[in-house]
Design a protein around this motif. Structure first.
Motif, PDB file in Angstrom:
ATOM      1  N   ASP A 116       0.813  -1.200   0.000  1.00  0.00           N
ATOM      2  CA  ASP A 116       0.000   0.000   0.000  1.00  0.00           C
ATOM      3  C   ASP A 116       0.858   1.266   0.000  1.00  0.00           C
ATOM      4  N   ARG A 117       1.949   1.234   0.734  1.00  0.00           N
ATOM      5  CA  ARG A 117       2.808   2.422   0.803  1.00  0.00           C
ATOM      6  C   ARG A 117       3.409   2.738  -0.561  1.00  0.00           C
ATOM      7  N   GLY A 118       3.735   1.703  -1.332  1.00  0.00           N
ATOM      8  CA  GLY A 118       4.297   1.925  -2.655  1.00  0.00           C
ATOM      9  C   GLY A 118       3.286   2.557  -3.597  1.00  0.00           C
ATOM     10  N   ALA A 119       2.038   2.150  -3.497  1.00  0.00           N
ATOM     11  CA  ALA A 119       1.002   2.709  -4.360  1.00  0.00           C
ATOM     12  C   ALA A 119       0.708   4.162  -4.010  1.00  0.00           C
ATOM     13  N   LEU A 120       0.805   4.493  -2.736  1.00  0.00           N
ATOM     14  CA  LEU A 120       0.535   5.856  -2.285  1.00  0.00           C
ATOM     15  C   LEU A 120       1.793   6.741  -2.285  1.00  0.00           C
ATOM     16  N   ARG A 121       2.921   6.154  -2.680  1.00  0.00           N
ATOM     17  CA  ARG A 121       4.207   6.853  -2.725  1.00  0.00           C
ATOM     18  C   ARG A 121       4.629   7.424  -1.358  1.00  0.00           C
ATOM     19  N   LEU A 122       4.447   6.613  -0.338  1.00  0.00           N
ATOM     20  CA  LEU A 122       4.867   6.975   1.017  1.00  0.00           C
ATOM     21  C   LEU A 122       6.181   6.285   1.336  1.00  0.00           C
ATOM     22  N   ASN A 123       6.988   6.921   2.158  1.00  0.00           N
ATOM     23  CA  ASN A 123       8.252   6.319   2.570  1.00  0.00           C
ATOM     24  C   ASN A 123       7.991   5.111   3.459  1.00  0.00           C
ATOM     25  N   VAL A 124       8.930   4.181   3.439  1.00  0.00           N
ATOM     26  CA  VAL A 124       8.843   3.006   4.298  1.00  0.00           C
ATOM     27  C   VAL A 124       9.074   3.449   5.735  1.00  0.00           C
ATOM     28  N   LYS A 125       8.297   2.880   6.662  1.00  0.00           N
ATOM     29  CA  LYS A 125       8.450   3.228   8.077  1.00  0.00           C
ATOM     30  C   LYS A 125       9.816   2.788   8.583  1.00  0.00           C
ATOM     31  N   LYS A 126      10.393   3.594   9.442  1.00  0.00           N
ATOM     32  CA  LYS A 126      11.661   3.232  10.058  1.00  0.00           C
ATOM     33  C   LYS A 126      11.383   2.215  11.154  1.00  0.00           C
ATOM     34  N   LYS A 127      12.330   1.298  11.359  1.00  0.00           N
ATOM     35  CA  LYS A 127      12.128   0.239  12.339  1.00  0.00           C
ATOM     36  C   LYS A 127      12.375   0.715  13.765  1.00  0.00           C
ATOM     37  N   GLY A 128      13.276   1.650  13.962  1.00  0.00           N
ATOM     38  CA  GLY A 128      13.602   2.131  15.304  1.00  0.00           C
ATOM     39  C   GLY A 128      13.503   3.639  15.378  1.00  0.00           C
ATOM     40  N   LYS A 129      13.343   4.143  16.576  1.00  0.00           N
ATOM     41  CA  LYS A 129      13.291   5.590  16.777  1.00  0.00           C
ATOM     42  C   LYS A 129      14.694   6.104  17.082  1.00  0.00           C
ATOM     43  N   THR A 130      14.973   7.278  16.583  1.00  0.00           N
ATOM     44  CA  THR A 130      16.260   7.907  16.841  1.00  0.00           C
ATOM     45  C   THR A 130      16.160   8.732  18.114  1.00  0.00           C
ATOM     46  N   ARG A 131      17.011   8.452  19.050  1.00  0.00           N
ATOM     47  CA  ARG A 131      16.994   9.182  20.306  1.00  0.00           C
ATOM     48  C   ARG A 131      17.618  10.560  20.111  1.00  0.00           C
ATOM     49  N   ALA A 132      16.955  11.567  20.628  1.00  0.00           N
ATOM     50  CA  ALA A 132      17.469  12.933  20.535  1.00  0.00           C
ATOM     51  C   ALA A 132      18.652  13.083  21.479  1.00  0.00           C
ATOM     52  N   PRO A 133      19.779  13.589  20.992  1.00  0.00           N
ATOM     53  CA  PRO A 133      20.945  13.731  21.859  1.00  0.00           C
ATOM     54  C   PRO A 133      20.771  14.895  22.840  1.00  0.00           C
ATOM     55  N   LYS A 134      21.419  14.774  23.991  1.00  0.00           N
ATOM     56  CA  LYS A 134      21.448  15.871  24.956  1.00  0.00           C
ATOM     57  C   LYS A 134      22.608  16.789  24.578  1.00  0.00           C
ATOM     58  N   MET A 135      22.313  18.077  24.436  1.00  0.00           N
ATOM     59  CA  MET A 135      23.362  19.029  24.067  1.00  0.00           C
ATOM     60  C   MET A 135      24.308  19.233  25.254  1.00  0.00           C
ATOM     61  N   LYS A 136      25.581  19.328  24.932  1.00  0.00           N
ATOM     62  CA  LYS A 136      26.587  19.518  25.981  1.00  0.00           C
ATOM     63  C   LYS A 136      26.824  20.997  26.290  1.00  0.00           C
ATOM     64  N   ARG A 137      26.443  21.871  25.361  1.00  0.00           N
ATOM     65  CA  ARG A 137      26.626  23.312  25.549  1.00  0.00           C
ATOM     66  C   ARG A 137      25.303  24.026  25.390  1.00  0.00           C
ATOM     67  N   GLY A 138      25.158  25.137  26.035  1.00  0.00           N
ATOM     68  CA  GLY A 138      23.949  25.949  25.907  1.00  0.00           C
ATOM     69  C   GLY A 138      24.002  26.815  24.660  1.00  0.00           C
ATOM     70  N   PRO A 139      22.872  27.367  24.247  1.00  0.00           N
ATOM     71  CA  PRO A 139      22.856  28.235  23.070  1.00  0.00           C
ATOM     72  C   PRO A 139      23.557  29.568  23.332  1.00  0.00           C
ATOM     73  N   LEU A 140      24.003  30.185  22.260  1.00  0.00           N
ATOM     74  CA  LEU A 140      24.556  31.540  22.341  1.00  0.00           C
ATOM     75  C   LEU A 140      23.385  32.503  22.196  1.00  0.00           C
ATOM     76  N   MET A 141      23.207  33.393  23.142  1.00  0.00           N
ATOM     77  CA  MET A 141      22.088  34.326  23.135  1.00  0.00           C
ATOM     78  C   MET A 141      22.637  35.744  23.152  1.00  0.00           C
ATOM     79  N   SER A 142      22.018  36.609  22.340  1.00  0.00           N
ATOM     80  CA  SER A 142      22.417  38.011  22.334  1.00  0.00           C
ATOM     81  C   SER A 142      21.193  38.885  22.106  1.00  0.00           C
ATOM     82  N   LEU A 143      21.284  40.117  22.575  1.00  0.00           N
ATOM     83  CA  LEU A 143      20.223  41.096  22.308  1.00  0.00           C
ATOM     84  C   LEU A 143      20.456  41.650  20.912  1.00  0.00           C
TER      85      LEU A 143
END
Length: 124
Positions: free
Chosen positions: A1-28
């Protein structure tokens, strides 16, 4: 069905979001009457305006008198920021007060980076 509807194949696993080691640079970026515009940058890619993968910014601010030490600021008013520019508006009652800002990255699992440096500015 996905091929007929031109949808991407589902990924088997979820990608874990990494924890950032540094904070953002903020300026006015711009100080106007009753508003500030903040600019955020990723310290790992300072030439790009893109947010890091699966991250958003948690911005905390405090409006009070001038001269408060960073460790004594009663932080609160957390807001989520998803763009590299953020406008903060004020009321007439806030004029002549000082606003303190700090921010950090937060991933999709709620893990936060270290906090950025505190940015202080008078409200006009």
């Amino acid at each position: 069905d996905r091929g007929a509807l031109r949808l991407n194949v589902k990924k088997k696993g979820k990608t874990r979001a990494p924890k950032m080691k540094r904070g953002p640079l903020m300026s006015l970026d711009r100080i106007l009457h009753l508003s500030h515009r903040l600019r955020f940058k990723n310290p790992l890619t300072p030439d790009s305006f893109a947010m890091p993968y699966k991250q958003h910014i948690v911005l905390e601010c405090y409006i009070g008198v001038a001269g408060i030490l960073d460790k004594n600021i009663p932080w609160g008013n957390a807001q989520d920021v998803t763009r590299f520019l953020f406008n903060k508006s004020f009321s007439d009652a806030d004029v002549s007060m000082t606003i303190y800002y700090r921010c950090c990255y937060e991933n999709t699992r709620g893990e936060r980076s270290i906090w950025s440096k505190v940015v202080k500015s008078a409200i006009s």
